[in-house]
Design a protein around this motif. Structure first.
Motif, mmCIF file in Angstrom:
data_model
loop_
_atom_site.group_PDB
_atom_site.id
_atom_site.type_symbol
_atom_site.label_atom_id
_atom_site.label_comp_id
_atom_site.label_asym_id
_atom_site.label_seq_id
_atom_site.Cartn_x
_atom_site.Cartn_y
_atom_site.Cartn_z
ATOM 1 N N ASN A 1 8.034 -13.929 -12.006
ATOM 2 C CA ASN A 1 9.762 -14.032 -11.706
ATOM 3 C C ASN A 1 9.892 -15.282 -11.351
ATOM 4 O O ASN A 1 9.613 -15.787 -10.372
ATOM 5 C CB ASN A 1 9.881 -12.866 -10.608
ATOM 6 N N HIS A 2 10.842 -15.979 -12.230
ATOM 7 C CA HIS A 2 10.930 -17.288 -12.308
ATOM 8 C C HIS A 2 12.446 -17.579 -11.509
ATOM 9 O O HIS A 2 13.245 -17.310 -12.077
ATOM 10 C CB HIS A 2 10.795 -17.840 -13.668
ATOM 11 N N ALA A 3 12.244 -18.702 -10.639
ATOM 12 C CA ALA A 3 13.678 -19.185 -10.091
ATOM 13 C C ALA A 3 13.548 -20.359 -9.596
ATOM 14 O O ALA A 3 12.906 -20.859 -8.657
ATOM 15 C CB ALA A 3 13.770 -18.370 -8.572
ATOM 16 N N PRO A 4 13.946 -21.502 -10.743
ATOM 17 C CA PRO A 4 13.827 -22.947 -10.177
ATOM 18 C C PRO A 4 14.560 -23.344 -9.059
ATOM 19 O O PRO A 4 15.752 -22.870 -8.676
ATOM 20 C CB PRO A 4 14.603 -23.409 -11.395
ATOM 21 N N LEU A 5 13.751 -23.876 -8.144
ATOM 22 C CA LEU A 5 14.228 -24.364 -6.697
ATOM 23 C C LEU A 5 14.946 -25.721 -6.813
ATOM 24 O O LEU A 5 15.850 -26.038 -5.904
ATOM 25 C CB LEU A 5 13.350 -24.121 -5.715
ATOM 26 N N THR B 1 20.541 -21.032 -10.386
ATOM 27 C CA THR B 1 21.822 -21.490 -9.668
ATOM 28 C C THR B 1 22.306 -22.543 -9.979
ATOM 29 O O THR B 1 21.963 -23.145 -11.194
ATOM 30 C CB THR B 1 21.162 -21.395 -8.277
ATOM 31 N N SER B 2 23.023 -22.988 -9.388
ATOM 32 C CA SER B 2 24.108 -24.239 -9.669
ATOM 33 C C SER B 2 22.788 -25.460 -10.032
ATOM 34 O O SER B 2 23.150 -26.563 -10.462
ATOM 35 C CB SER B 2 24.874 -24.891 -8.682
ATOM 36 N N ALA B 3 21.533 -25.329 -9.237
ATOM 37 C CA ALA B 3 20.491 -26.442 -9.481
ATOM 38 C C ALA B 3 20.003 -26.281 -10.769
ATOM 39 O O ALA B 3 19.546 -27.332 -11.369
ATOM 40 C CB ALA B 3 19.485 -26.128 -8.400
ATOM 41 N N ALA B 4 20.200 -25.151 -11.446
ATOM 42 C CA ALA B 4 19.756 -25.221 -13.017
ATOM 43 C C ALA B 4 20.798 -25.266 -13.849
ATOM 44 O O ALA B 4 20.795 -24.497 -15.040
ATOM 45 C CB ALA B 4 18.985 -24.020 -13.105
#
Length: 193
Positions: A4-8, A34-37
């Motif tokens: 489960n992928h969530a770029p931080l 999120t806005s970081a991506a």
């Protein structure tokens, strides 16, 4: 690519091409953005929820410029194939995908989603199968064009049970549901011969 992928960290403009995202058996999205991506693109990828019951294939919150192009969504998704949460979704493009797993809804846009001035997002040329609404745009900000929409809901009495979006920004969508016996309705209006 399993998990489960969530770029931080910042992942602006990252492109994934021909990647198979296979989720683990947890009740979470396959990919969370999120806005970081901002500006992440998925081209010819597969979002695989067959290992368990996922909430969404992609959950994008305040992540503008997202592109999901020519991807497949397979397996079970409790919420949707793609969900846009509160925040910026400007210039998002969901184009030419095949969403043919099992999902409560196809594409969900929360009422708190925003687009910025003239940053029209679009949902076009997709095949979407869902048990409920195929497209549920509560923010009324997406242009919805030329989609083929299949729902388990009986749309004979009201085909709007199969799609919810701003009618003025929709064109050429075909909606079919249970009870239609192979008939389709054009959303938002019937074509004039």
């Amino acid at each position: 690519l399993t998990g489960n992928h969530a770029p931080l960290l910042e992942a602006y403009g990252t492109r994934f091409i021909n990647i198979h995202f296979k989720a683990t058996a947890t009740a979470s999205p396959v990919v969370t953005l999120t806005s970081a991506a901002s500006g992440v693109q998925f081209h010819e990828c597969t979002f695989d929820g067959t290992a368990g019951t996922m909430t969404s294939g992609i959950l994008a919150t305040a992540s503008p410029f997202l592109q999901v192009v020519a991807c497949d969504f397979v397996g079970t998704f409790v919420t949707s194939y793609v969900t846009f949460g509160t925040g910026q979704v400007g210039f998002a493009r969901i184009i030419g995908n095949r969403m043919a797993g099992v999902a409560a809804k196809g594409i969900v846009v929360g009422s708190g989603a925003t687009m910025g001035t003239g940053w029209y997002p679009s949902i076009s040329d997709n095949i979407i199968k869902a048990t409920g609404l195929t497209i549920d745009d509560d923010a009324n900000i997406f242009m919805v064009v030329n989609n083929r929409l299949i729902t388990d809901v009986d749309t004979d009495s009201d085909f709007n049970l199969g799609i919810d979006c701003k009618e003025e920004w929709a064109s050429g969508n075909l909606v079919t549901g249970s009870g239609t016996e192979g008939q389709c309705d054009t959303f938002p209006h019937t074509l004039i011969a």
